[in-house]
Design a protein around this motif. Sequence first.
Motif, mmCIF file in Angstrom:
data_model
loop_
_atom_site.group_PDB
_atom_site.id
_atom_site.type_symbol
_atom_site.label_atom_id
_atom_site.label_comp_id
_atom_site.label_asym_id
_atom_site.label_seq_id
_atom_site.Cartn_x
_atom_site.Cartn_y
_atom_site.Cartn_z
ATOM 1 N N ALA A 119 0.712 -1.073 0.085
ATOM 2 C CA ALA A 119 0.080 0.084 0.028
ATOM 3 C C ALA A 119 0.938 1.275 0.016
ATOM 4 O O ALA A 119 0.599 2.146 -0.751
ATOM 5 C CB ALA A 119 -0.895 -0.003 1.156
ATOM 6 N N VAL A 195 -7.009 7.356 -3.338
ATOM 7 C CA VAL A 195 -6.756 6.077 -4.220
ATOM 8 C C VAL A 195 -5.540 6.139 -4.559
ATOM 9 O O VAL A 195 -4.998 7.266 -5.072
ATOM 10 C CB VAL A 195 -7.764 6.173 -5.258
ATOM 11 C CG1 VAL A 195 -7.859 7.635 -6.191
ATOM 12 C CG2 VAL A 195 -8.064 4.861 -6.221
ATOM 13 N N ASP A 199 -4.838 0.098 -7.045
ATOM 14 C CA ASP A 199 -5.956 -0.111 -6.108
ATOM 15 C C ASP A 199 -7.149 -0.710 -7.009
ATOM 16 O O ASP A 199 -7.294 -0.467 -8.061
ATOM 17 C CB ASP A 199 -6.461 1.250 -5.580
ATOM 18 C CG ASP A 199 -5.538 1.686 -4.335
ATOM 19 O OD1 ASP A 199 -4.521 0.868 -4.113
ATOM 20 O OD2 ASP A 199 -5.962 2.480 -3.661
ATOM 21 N N ASN A 242 -13.064 1.508 -2.507
ATOM 22 C CA ASN A 242 -11.783 1.004 -2.582
ATOM 23 C C ASN A 242 -11.453 -0.095 -1.721
ATOM 24 O O ASN A 242 -11.448 -0.208 -0.635
ATOM 25 C CB ASN A 242 -11.075 2.362 -2.063
ATOM 26 C CG ASN A 242 -9.457 1.962 -2.540
ATOM 27 O OD1 ASN A 242 -9.017 1.015 -3.010
ATOM 28 N ND2 ASN A 242 -8.667 2.954 -2.511
ATOM 29 N N SER A 244 -8.955 -1.788 -1.676
ATOM 30 C CA SER A 244 -7.365 -2.136 -1.247
ATOM 31 C C SER A 244 -6.998 -1.064 -0.095
ATOM 32 O O SER A 244 -5.929 -1.173 0.378
ATOM 33 C CB SER A 244 -6.373 -1.635 -2.418
ATOM 34 O OG SER A 244 -6.503 -2.515 -3.653
ATOM 35 N N ARG A 245 -8.159 -0.195 0.369
ATOM 36 C CA ARG A 245 -7.856 0.443 1.643
ATOM 37 C C ARG A 245 -7.601 -0.361 3.048
ATOM 38 O O ARG A 245 -8.469 -1.433 2.992
ATOM 39 C CB ARG A 245 -8.895 1.339 1.756
ATOM 40 C CG ARG A 245 -8.998 2.557 0.877
ATOM 41 C CD ARG A 245 -7.774 3.599 1.173
ATOM 42 N NE ARG A 245 -8.204 4.187 2.138
ATOM 43 C CZ ARG A 245 -7.279 5.233 2.760
ATOM 44 N NH1 ARG A 245 -6.369 5.527 1.895
ATOM 45 N NH2 ARG A 245 -7.535 5.906 3.887
ATOM 46 N N VAL A 248 -4.976 -5.398 1.183
ATOM 47 C CA VAL A 248 -5.324 -5.929 -0.064
ATOM 48 C C VAL A 248 -6.152 -7.302 0.357
ATOM 49 O O VAL A 248 -6.741 -7.739 -0.828
ATOM 50 C CB VAL A 248 -4.259 -6.083 -1.097
ATOM 51 C CG1 VAL A 248 -3.984 -4.707 -1.614
ATOM 52 C CG2 VAL A 248 -3.335 -6.970 -0.438
#
Length: 366
Positions: A119, A195, A199, A242, A244-245, A248
């Motif tokens: 990230a 973002v 992502d 999102n 991927s916040r 992942v």
Amino acid sequence: MNTALRLLTVLGGSALLTVAAGWAVDRLLRRADVRHPETPLWNALRRCRPALQIVLFAALLRGAYRQTQWQPLQDHEAGVGRVLSLTLIGAGAWLVVGLASAVVESGYARYATGTRDPARVRRVRTQVTLIMRVVTAVVGVVAVAAMLLTFPSFRALGTSVLASAGIIGIVAGIAAQSTLGNLFAGFQIAFGDMVRIGDTVVVAGEWGVVEEITLTFLAVRTWDERRITMPVSYFTTRPFENWSRGGVQMTGTVFLHCDHAAPVDLIREKVHEILHRCPEWDGRGWDVAVTETTPSTMVVRAIVTAKDADDLWTVRCAVREQLITWLSEKHPEALPRLVLAPAPDAGPAPFGPGATGRVPKQGGRR
């Protein structure tokens, strides 16, 4: 010394010095790259060799072309000088952008090598990309302004342009309100960590991966290789998902509609077996439970986990496909079916064909 010899000396000498300087600089950078292989800076700087040689060649000709005393050059001295100046400014801008790109990319490469958090790496990559676009835009604007200043007519107009700069700024701000909004939104996305490139997001009902972020637009690559281009202001004014916040890793579900006679315990064991044979399953967790019933079916939910969205999709498809195949082969009675026959232990219908009971009289005894 005749004119032809002077012209050959100036051109040949400038070209020879340019080639020698480029070779020497490339040699030094190559040695530095061998001595310091831990950083890609020196190898990246070698890509600036063409721009450096053009700058040197234009600078040498700009300072020595009058010494040729060649009549065509003397007749067009101002034009030749302006062309060499424009070439020098353009090549100088190219060299500055190349040097900045080499420094930024080498810094990002070292950071990505020493950081294990994906990230953070994606965040820095997004910021580096936007910083380089800003640097390129600023250098380009300065270079164009410097080129325009080489023309005397633009110098004469400079005073009037500066005097009307306030009015022009107001008009341009109103006309480019949307563009400026996207520009500031791009900075907000880059440094606000909303973002990042790479992502997994869901926007406008479409699932995809962020492929490119610029100062004005953002490109999302969908699972079927389509590209959705959206203004960056969309991500600062509207809600979006999102995935991927916060990491992942993801958890997904697989729903199956089964008959009420389906063996839930055997289904649970089969899901566990399927997951152990699936390389995309990360092993963090799984579960099988009946979450809902209807008059004709029951809903069996399987929970699976994976390290990212792509692997989660693969795991869900594998569980769904193999589970349906296993049920159809080993337990076909577990699949939903339309029941038209009466229950096995039920007697004949009281009013249907074959009924032997009398029809009760209405109204009781008389």
